[in-house]
Motif scaffolding. Sequence first.
Motif, PDB file in Angstrom:
ATOM      1  N   TYR A   1      -1.188  -1.734  11.115  1.00  0.00           N
ATOM      2  CA  TYR A   1      -2.281  -0.929  11.695  1.00  0.00           C
ATOM      3  C   TYR A   1      -3.652  -1.514  11.351  1.00  0.00           C
ATOM      4  O   TYR A   1      -4.579  -1.442  12.133  1.00  0.00           O
ATOM      5  N   SER A   2      -3.760  -2.051  10.123  1.00  0.00           N
ATOM      6  CA  SER A   2      -5.075  -2.570   9.702  1.00  0.00           C
ATOM      7  C   SER A   2      -5.251  -4.032  10.113  1.00  0.00           C
ATOM      8  O   SER A   2      -6.231  -4.662   9.729  1.00  0.00           O
ATOM      9  N   GLU A   3      -4.297  -4.547  10.878  1.00  0.00           N
ATOM     10  CA  GLU A   3      -4.300  -5.953  11.316  1.00  0.00           C
ATOM     11  C   GLU A   3      -4.498  -6.891  10.131  1.00  0.00           C
ATOM     12  O   GLU A   3      -5.247  -7.864  10.180  1.00  0.00           O
ATOM     13  N   GLY A   4      -3.833  -6.535   9.020  1.00  0.00           N
ATOM     14  CA  GLY A   4      -3.799  -7.426   7.866  1.00  0.00           C
ATOM     15  C   GLY A   4      -4.996  -7.318   6.927  1.00  0.00           C
ATOM     16  O   GLY A   4      -5.109  -8.108   5.992  1.00  0.00           O
ATOM     17  N   LEU A   5      -5.887  -6.352   7.151  1.00  0.00           N
ATOM     18  CA  LEU A   5      -7.000  -6.194   6.186  1.00  0.00           C
ATOM     19  C   LEU A   5      -6.448  -5.613   4.888  1.00  0.00           C
ATOM     20  O   LEU A   5      -6.916  -5.933   3.799  1.00  0.00           O
ATOM     21  N   PHE A   6      -5.464  -4.709   5.013  1.00  0.00           N
ATOM     22  CA  PHE A   6      -4.631  -4.310   3.876  1.00  0.00           C
ATOM     23  C   PHE A   6      -3.381  -5.166   3.977  1.00  0.00           C
ATOM     24  O   PHE A   6      -2.673  -5.108   4.984  1.00  0.00           O
ATOM     25  N   ASP A   7      -3.135  -5.997   2.987  1.00  0.00           N
ATOM     26  CA  ASP A   7      -1.975  -6.890   3.054  1.00  0.00           C
ATOM     27  C   ASP A   7      -1.447  -7.187   1.649  1.00  0.00           C
ATOM     28  O   ASP A   7      -2.053  -7.968   0.909  1.00  0.00           O
ATOM     29  N   PRO A   8      -0.316  -6.581   1.270  1.00  0.00           N
ATOM     30  CA  PRO A   8       0.235  -6.832  -0.069  1.00  0.00           C
ATOM     31  C   PRO A   8       0.607  -8.295  -0.310  1.00  0.00           C
ATOM     32  O   PRO A   8       0.837  -8.684  -1.455  1.00  0.00           O
ATOM     33  N   ALA A   9       0.613  -9.130   0.755  1.00  0.00           N
ATOM     34  CA  ALA A   9       0.913 -10.558   0.578  1.00  0.00           C
ATOM     35  C   ALA A   9      -0.256 -11.328  -0.040  1.00  0.00           C
ATOM     36  O   ALA A   9      -0.140 -12.524  -0.290  1.00  0.00           O
ATOM     37  N   VAL A  10      -1.391 -10.638  -0.302  1.00  0.00           N
ATOM     38  CA  VAL A  10      -2.532 -11.334  -0.934  1.00  0.00           C
ATOM     39  C   VAL A  10      -2.371 -11.505  -2.447  1.00  0.00           C
ATOM     40  O   VAL A  10      -3.273 -12.019  -3.106  1.00  0.00           O
ATOM     41  N   GLY A  11      -1.221 -11.076  -2.972  1.00  0.00           N
ATOM     42  CA  GLY A  11      -1.037 -11.088  -4.432  1.00  0.00           C
ATOM     43  C   GLY A  11      -1.290 -12.431  -5.101  1.00  0.00           C
ATOM     44  O   GLY A  11      -1.783 -12.486  -6.233  1.00  0.00           O
ATOM     45  N   GLY A  12      -0.961 -13.535  -4.395  1.00  0.00           N
ATOM     46  CA  GLY A  12      -1.200 -14.871  -4.953  1.00  0.00           C
ATOM     47  C   GLY A  12      -2.696 -15.099  -5.151  1.00  0.00           C
ATOM     48  O   GLY A  12      -3.144 -15.640  -6.169  1.00  0.00           O
TER      49      GLY A  12
ATOM     50  N   ARG B   1       1.666 -12.381   7.110  1.00  0.00           N
ATOM     51  CA  ARG B   1       1.295 -11.011   6.767  1.00  0.00           C
ATOM     52  C   ARG B   1       2.526 -10.261   6.281  1.00  0.00           C
ATOM     53  O   ARG B   1       3.639 -10.538   6.743  1.00  0.00           O
ATOM     54  N   PHE B   2       2.326  -9.276   5.418  1.00  0.00           N
ATOM     55  CA  PHE B   2       3.456  -8.566   4.813  1.00  0.00           C
ATOM     56  C   PHE B   2       4.438  -8.006   5.840  1.00  0.00           C
ATOM     57  O   PHE B   2       5.661  -8.132   5.690  1.00  0.00           O
TER      58      PHE B   2
ATOM     59  N   GLY C   1       4.864 -19.564  -3.102  1.00  0.00           N
ATOM     60  CA  GLY C   1       3.691 -18.992  -3.777  1.00  0.00           C
ATOM     61  C   GLY C   1       3.455 -17.506  -3.507  1.00  0.00           C
ATOM     62  O   GLY C   1       2.488 -16.927  -4.011  1.00  0.00           O
ATOM     63  N   LEU C   2       4.332 -16.873  -2.693  1.00  0.00           N
ATOM     64  CA  LEU C   2       4.119 -15.446  -2.399  1.00  0.00           C
ATOM     65  C   LEU C   2       4.230 -14.600  -3.666  1.00  0.00           C
ATOM     66  O   LEU C   2       5.136 -14.781  -4.487  1.00  0.00           O
ATOM     67  N   ARG C   3       3.311 -13.704  -3.828  1.00  0.00           N
ATOM     68  CA  ARG C   3       3.364 -12.703  -4.907  1.00  0.00           C
ATOM     69  C   ARG C   3       2.962 -11.380  -4.270  1.00  0.00           C
ATOM     70  O   ARG C   3       1.807 -11.197  -3.896  1.00  0.00           O
ATOM     71  N   LEU C   4       3.941 -10.491  -4.080  1.00  0.00           N
ATOM     72  CA  LEU C   4       3.615  -9.193  -3.476  1.00  0.00           C
ATOM     73  C   LEU C   4       2.898  -8.342  -4.508  1.00  0.00           C
ATOM     74  O   LEU C   4       3.323  -8.231  -5.662  1.00  0.00           O
TER      75      LEU C   4
ATOM     76  N   HIS D   1     -15.529  -9.444  -7.056  1.00  0.00           N
ATOM     77  CA  HIS D   1     -14.712  -8.261  -7.352  1.00  0.00           C
ATOM     78  C   HIS D   1     -13.305  -8.389  -6.778  1.00  0.00           C
ATOM     79  O   HIS D   1     -13.003  -9.356  -6.069  1.00  0.00           O
ATOM     80  N   HIS D   2     -12.486  -7.387  -7.052  1.00  0.00           N
ATOM     81  CA  HIS D   2     -11.023  -7.482  -6.877  1.00  0.00           C
ATOM     82  C   HIS D   2     -10.486  -7.178  -5.491  1.00  0.00           C
ATOM     83  O   HIS D   2      -9.286  -7.251  -5.265  1.00  0.00           O
ATOM     84  N   ILE D   3     -11.367  -6.791  -4.556  1.00  0.00           N
ATOM     85  CA  ILE D   3     -10.841  -6.485  -3.211  1.00  0.00           C
ATOM     86  C   ILE D   3     -11.057  -7.726  -2.341  1.00  0.00           C
ATOM     87  O   ILE D   3     -12.181  -8.087  -2.004  1.00  0.00           O
ATOM     88  N   ILE D   4      -9.948  -8.375  -2.035  1.00  0.00           N
ATOM     89  CA  ILE D   4      -9.986  -9.692  -1.401  1.00  0.00           C
ATOM     90  C   ILE D   4      -9.855  -9.554   0.119  1.00  0.00           C
ATOM     91  O   ILE D   4      -9.015  -8.793   0.612  1.00  0.00           O
ATOM     92  N   ASP D   5     -10.689 -10.299   0.830  1.00  0.00           N
ATOM     93  CA  ASP D   5     -10.568 -10.346   2.283  1.00  0.00           C
ATOM     94  C   ASP D   5      -9.482 -11.373   2.620  1.00  0.00           C
ATOM     95  O   ASP D   5      -9.682 -12.572   2.411  1.00  0.00           O
ATOM     96  N   PRO D   6      -8.326 -10.905   3.123  1.00  0.00           N
ATOM     97  CA  PRO D   6      -7.220 -11.841   3.362  1.00  0.00           C
ATOM     98  C   PRO D   6      -7.558 -12.917   4.390  1.00  0.00           C
ATOM     99  O   PRO D   6      -6.877 -13.936   4.465  1.00  0.00           O
ATOM    100  N   ARG D   7      -8.627 -12.715   5.181  1.00  0.00           N
ATOM    101  CA  ARG D   7      -8.998 -13.726   6.194  1.00  0.00           C
ATOM    102  C   ARG D   7      -9.698 -14.927   5.569  1.00  0.00           C
ATOM    103  O   ARG D   7      -9.666 -16.026   6.085  1.00  0.00           O
TER     104      ARG D   7
END
Length: 359
Positions: free
Chosen positions: A114-125, A156-157, A171-174, A268-274
């Motif tokens: 729904y968020s088109e990947g702005l929320f993406d648990p695949a950003v863990g790495g 994307r997750f 390298g994926l870290r959920l 800060h800790h909120i990463i833009d996955p783009r």
Amino acid sequence: MLKKFVMPALLAAGLLWLMFGADREKPAQMQTLAMGTLVDMTVLGLGGQTNHAVIVSAMAQLRTLETQWHPDARKADGNSLLADLNQGLQQGQTLSVPPPLQGGFEQAARYAEYSEGLFDPAVGGLVKLWGFHSEASFPAAPPSEGDIAAALPAKRFDALLNGSQVTGFDGLRLDFGAFAKGLLLQEVSDKIHAEHPQASFLLNGGGDLVAVGQRPDRPWRIAVRHPRQHNKHLALIELKDGEAAFTSGDYERFFDASTADGKSQHYHHIIDPRTGWPSVGTQSLTVLHADAGVADAASTALFVAGDDWPQVASRMGVTAVLRVAANGELEWTKAMAERVELTPSEDGEVPLPRLRALP
Ligand code: AMP
Ligand code: MG
């Protein structure tokens, strides 16, 4: 007659009310460290001892869930289900999602979509590369451009999940840090409510809350923190029965470092996955929703969306939003405007946020 029978009966009834009725209204309250924050629980409506017992069991449940969802191996309490899964996923394996994680994975995949990947648990790495996974300390400088580019998630997750199977990549870290607090507090809340429908309670995870039922004295209330002034709040919101309030802020986990031209930069800790960099455009963003998991995932997604947050809110089914933009200006939706009491600034002026319509 009145004196002989009615008065003693009234007295006895009064005494019984004092012993049990008044006690019912007396809240029990306890705190614990969980999910990297102080979790404060208040329960009332069941009688003092039961209120207390409900909190003890809710905290045990929360600790179990927290261990399951921790992304990395921790010596203290053994590996979590997610940490074990991450071990294989980072080598590109396809694995079965352990049953206790399946519901959360399905929800998270929907919110990523729904968020088109702005929320993406695949950003863990990326989160780990930036050092924000650490519970101890943060680095002194950002990673290199090359390392950031290399850590951008390959997929994307929601594209990794196929039913109860999940496929990793190198390298994926959920990392469910943007969603797990909401998911877990909602699960704890649902269990308390199912077992004790008459209980009223507030679950407060470091300022992110779930409220159920009512207090007898005043409504459940949340103070939204001012993103730039410590110990000051921006607004008060009265929570309705069954409502959650979640805030994402650039002041929660961060470090400041000098850039090449000597300026101080806030990372800060909120990463833009783009981009792989900390998201720009927002200082803090608060969401109200009947489901704490949605509120949590959406607070992060809308934070990353910057000025385009109304589109993402609408896709995620969120209507009540309060945002502090990077320039300090406030924005809100109509549904939020009806709920919030804004705090006057030092000169006594009440700020007037810009109303943003949802598409
Ligand atoms: P929150 O405070 O709910 O906004 O969650 C922030 C946490 O979620 C971070 O500490 C990371 O662990 C993780 N995270 C950071 N950026 C993202 C993102 N774009 N999507 C999903 N999770 C993220
Ligand atoms: Mg969140």
